[in-house]
Motif scaffolding. Structure first.
Motif, short mmCIF file in Angstrom:
data_model
loop_
_atom_site.label_atom_id
_atom_site.label_comp_id
_atom_site.label_asym_id
_atom_site.label_seq_id
_atom_site.Cartn_x
_atom_site.Cartn_y
_atom_site.Cartn_z
N GLY A 1 0.78 -1.23 0.00
CA GLY A 1 0.00 0.00 0.00
C GLY A 1 0.81 1.28 0.00
N GLY A 2 0.31 2.26 0.74
CA GLY A 2 0.95 3.57 0.79
C GLY A 2 0.24 4.59 -0.07
N THR A 3 -1.00 4.28 -0.49
CA THR A 3 -1.76 5.21 -1.34
C THR A 3 -3.20 5.31 -0.82
N TYR B 1 -1.70 -5.52 5.53
CA TYR B 1 -1.38 -4.29 4.79
C TYR B 1 0.09 -3.96 5.03
N SER B 2 0.82 -3.68 3.96
CA SER B 2 2.25 -3.37 4.09
C SER B 2 2.56 -1.93 3.70
N TYR B 3 3.19 -1.22 4.64
CA TYR B 3 3.70 0.13 4.40
C TYR B 3 5.21 0.09 4.28
N ALA B 4 5.78 0.95 3.43
CA ALA B 4 7.24 1.06 3.35
C ALA B 4 7.82 1.68 4.61
N GLY B 5 7.05 2.58 5.23
CA GLY B 5 7.53 3.27 6.43
C GLY B 5 8.15 4.61 6.11
N GLY C 1 10.69 -2.43 4.57
CA GLY C 1 11.02 -3.22 3.37
C GLY C 1 11.15 -4.70 3.69
N PHE C 2 11.16 -5.51 2.62
CA PHE C 2 11.26 -6.96 2.76
C PHE C 2 12.69 -7.45 2.49
N GLY C 3 13.53 -6.57 1.92
CA GLY C 3 14.87 -7.00 1.52
C GLY C 3 14.91 -7.47 0.07
N GLY C 4 14.39 -6.62 -0.80
CA GLY C 4 14.44 -6.92 -2.25
C GLY C 4 13.46 -8.03 -2.63
N ALA C 5 13.55 -8.43 -3.92
CA ALA C 5 12.62 -9.45 -4.44
C ALA C 5 12.81 -10.78 -3.72
N ALA D 1 -1.02 -2.25 -4.65
CA ALA D 1 -1.75 -0.98 -4.75
C ALA D 1 -0.82 0.17 -4.41
N THR D 2 0.45 0.02 -4.76
CA THR D 2 1.43 1.07 -4.46
C THR D 2 1.31 2.20 -5.50
N HIS D 3 2.03 3.28 -5.23
CA HIS D 3 1.99 4.46 -6.08
C HIS D 3 2.62 4.16 -7.45
N PRO D 4 2.09 4.74 -8.53
CA PRO D 4 2.66 4.44 -9.86
C PRO D 4 4.15 4.78 -9.99
N PHE D 5 4.67 5.66 -9.11
CA PHE D 5 6.10 5.98 -9.17
C PHE D 5 6.93 5.09 -8.23
N ALA D 6 6.28 4.21 -7.49
CA ALA D 6 7.01 3.27 -6.62
C ALA D 6 7.35 2.04 -7.46
N ALA D 7 8.23 2.21 -8.43
CA ALA D 7 8.46 1.15 -9.43
C ALA D 7 9.26 -0.01 -8.87
N GLN D 8 10.15 0.27 -7.90
CA GLN D 8 11.01 -0.80 -7.39
C GLN D 8 10.21 -1.88 -6.69
N ARG E 1 8.28 -3.92 -9.19
CA ARG E 1 9.14 -4.90 -9.90
C ARG E 1 9.46 -6.07 -8.97
N ASN E 2 9.78 -5.75 -7.71
CA ASN E 2 10.11 -6.80 -6.74
C ASN E 2 8.92 -7.73 -6.52
N ALA E 3 7.73 -7.14 -6.45
CA ALA E 3 6.53 -7.95 -6.21
C ALA E 3 6.30 -8.91 -7.38
N ALA F 1 4.93 18.37 -11.49
CA ALA F 1 4.09 17.30 -10.94
C ALA F 1 4.52 15.96 -11.52
N LYS F 2 4.28 14.89 -10.75
CA LYS F 2 4.47 13.53 -11.26
C LYS F 2 3.10 13.02 -11.68
N ASN F 3 3.01 12.33 -12.81
CA ASN F 3 1.69 11.91 -13.30
C ASN F 3 1.18 10.71 -12.50
N1 LIG Z 1 7.06 7.29 -5.11
C1 LIG Z 1 6.07 8.13 -4.88
O1 LIG Z 1 5.93 9.19 -5.51
C2 LIG Z 1 5.05 7.81 -3.82
C3 LIG Z 1 3.97 8.71 -3.59
C4 LIG Z 1 3.01 8.39 -2.64
C5 LIG Z 1 3.11 7.22 -1.91
N2 LIG Z 1 4.16 6.38 -2.15
C6 LIG Z 1 4.21 5.13 -1.36
O2 LIG Z 1 5.40 5.18 -0.61
C7 LIG Z 1 6.01 3.90 -0.54
C8 LIG Z 1 7.47 3.99 -0.96
O3 LIG Z 1 7.53 4.50 -2.28
P1 LIG Z 1 8.93 4.48 -3.07
O4 LIG Z 1 8.73 5.26 -4.32
O5 LIG Z 1 10.03 4.80 -2.13
O6 LIG Z 1 9.01 2.92 -3.43
P2 LIG Z 1 10.08 2.14 -4.32
O7 LIG Z 1 11.19 3.03 -4.72
O8 LIG Z 1 9.35 1.39 -5.35
O9 LIG Z 1 10.59 1.06 -3.26
C9 LIG Z 1 11.84 1.15 -2.61
C10 LIG Z 1 11.86 0.08 -1.52
O10 LIG Z 1 10.99 0.44 -0.45
C11 LIG Z 1 10.34 -0.73 0.06
N3 LIG Z 1 8.89 -0.60 -0.16
C12 LIG Z 1 8.24 0.21 -1.02
N4 LIG Z 1 6.91 0.11 -0.87
C13 LIG Z 1 6.72 -0.79 0.11
C14 LIG Z 1 5.57 -1.30 0.76
N5 LIG Z 1 4.32 -0.89 0.42
N6 LIG Z 1 5.74 -2.22 1.74
C15 LIG Z 1 6.98 -2.63 2.10
N7 LIG Z 1 8.12 -2.16 1.55
C16 LIG Z 1 7.98 -1.25 0.57
C17 LIG Z 1 10.96 -1.90 -0.68
O11 LIG Z 1 12.11 -2.26 0.08
P3 LIG Z 1 12.73 -3.72 0.05
O12 LIG Z 1 13.44 -3.85 -1.27
O13 LIG Z 1 13.63 -3.78 1.22
O14 LIG Z 1 11.57 -4.69 0.15
C18 LIG Z 1 11.37 -1.27 -1.99
O15 LIG Z 1 12.39 -1.98 -2.69
C19 LIG Z 1 5.17 2.95 -1.40
O16 LIG Z 1 4.41 2.15 -0.53
C20 LIG Z 1 4.29 3.88 -2.23
O17 LIG Z 1 3.01 3.30 -2.47
C21 LIG Z 1 5.12 6.65 -3.07
#
Ligand SMILES: NC(=O)c1ccc[n+]([C@@H]2O[C@H](COP(=O)([O-])OP(=O)(O)OC[C@H]3O[C@@H](n4cnc5c(N)ncnc54)[C@H](OP(=O)(O)O)[C@@H]3O)[C@@H](O)[C@H]2O)c1
Length: 247
Positions: free
Chosen positions: A8-10, A29-33, A49-53, A71-78, A81-83, A194-196
């Motif tokens: 999640g996170g959205t 429900y999983s949050y990145a924190g 995080g979980f520690g990569g794929a 259901a993560t954010h469209p810009f949370a690509a990593q 991909r891991n999922a 803005a990010k789309n």
């Molecule tokens: N990027 C944005 O603009 C944006 C905007 C709004 C909300 N968010 C939310 O913020 C969170 C982080 O975004 P990001 O762009 O930093 O992600 P990311 O670059 O795709 O992910 C980086 C790392 O963060 C951990 N991670 C990300 N989302 C996670 C989740 N929901 N639960 C557990 N671990 C998670 C994973 O670590 P490990 O490899 O250790 O598993 C992942 O490899 C996401 O949940 C996303 O939905 C992001």
């Protein structure tokens, strides 16, 4: 039915969590924190995080996960991909809850760019007041253009200014167009980056920019590998229902 992992996170993940809880399904429900005080979900929650794929694949096995909803954010690509990689490795089915990208309307003055670095390069030569509503993680790239004055909107108050001389607005969406017009006028914003992201939670700034005739540098979404994606919570629920019936 085996346990469900909701990444999640959205805002949309919150709606998904509510539907899963309402249906009485066993889901976590999983949050990145990333934020200090994430919105409480109506489901058991884990943070971090979980520690990569590979780490995620182990976590799926150890926790008896039978379905993953991304259901993560469209810009949370990593994490997306891991999922995909972890689900492929473990044979766990995955569905993505994806919001459609925003599309320019009459009156919009958008310049689309491929990533944040190109957004920085697209800033004007003459010093301007720029609204960066792009999250904390993407701000560093704008240090390369100190001639501009930045207005930032962040979920958490930063301990140190993320960009020298920037005005920081601490607020959490969803936002309103009237509120964003007032904010942009108050700060004398001349350009929006803005990010789309798509969705309704953060679209108010685009309506505000249109109303004020301001240009927008729009960063396109990162590309993801092909995956099973749907646009609504109801479609995810139907997918889970079919899985339960063994369809
Ligand atoms: N990027 C944005 O603009 C944006 C905007 C709004 C909300 N968010 C939310 O913020 C969170 C982080 O975004 P990001 O762009 O930093 O992600 P990311 O670059 O795709 O992910 C980086 C790392 O963060 C951990 N991670 C990300 N989302 C996670 C989740 N929901 N639960 C557990 N671990 C998670 C994973 O670590 P490990 O490899 O250790 O598993 C992942 O490899 C996401 O949940 C996303 O939905 C992001």
């Amino acid at each position: 039915m085996p346990r469900i992992l909701l990444l999640g996170g959205t805002h949309e993940a919150g709606q998904m969590a509510a539907a899963l809880a309402e249906a009485g399904l066993d889901a976590v429900y999983s949050y990145a924190g990333r934020t200090a005080a994430p919105v409480a979900a109506p489901l058991p929650t884990r943070i971090g995080g979980f520690g990569g794929a590979a780490g995620l694949a182990t976590w799926l096995r150890d926790n008896g996960i039978g379905h993953v909803i991304d259901a993560t954010h469209p810009f949370a690509a990593q994490i997306s991909r891991n999922a995909l990689a972890a689900c492929l490795a473990t044979g766990v089915p995955l569905i993505a809850l994806e919001r459609p990208a925003w599309v320019a309307q009459d009156g919009d003055r958008w310049t689309s760019v491929g990533d944040i670095a190109l957004a920085v390069a697209a800033l004007p030569v003459a010093p301007a007041t720029v609204f960066l509503a792009i999250g904390r993680q993407s701000l560093d790239a704008f240090r390369a253009r100190p001639e501009h004055r930045y207005v930032l909107r962040l979920v958490d108050a930063p301990e140190t200014p993320p960009l020298p001389g920037a005005a920081v607005v601490v607020d959490r969406g969803p936002f309103t167009e009237a509120g964003d017009i007032a904010l942009m006028q108050r700060h004398g914003v001349q350009l929006v980056v803005a990010k789309n992201a798509g969705g309704s939670g953060a679209s108010a700034k685009l309506g505000a920019a249109r109303a004020l005739g301001l240009p927008v540098i729009m960063v396109d979404r990162p590309a993801l590998p092909d995956r099973h994606a749907v646009g609504t919570v109801a479609e995810v629920m139907a997918w889970l229902h079919d899985a339960k019936r063994g369809v």
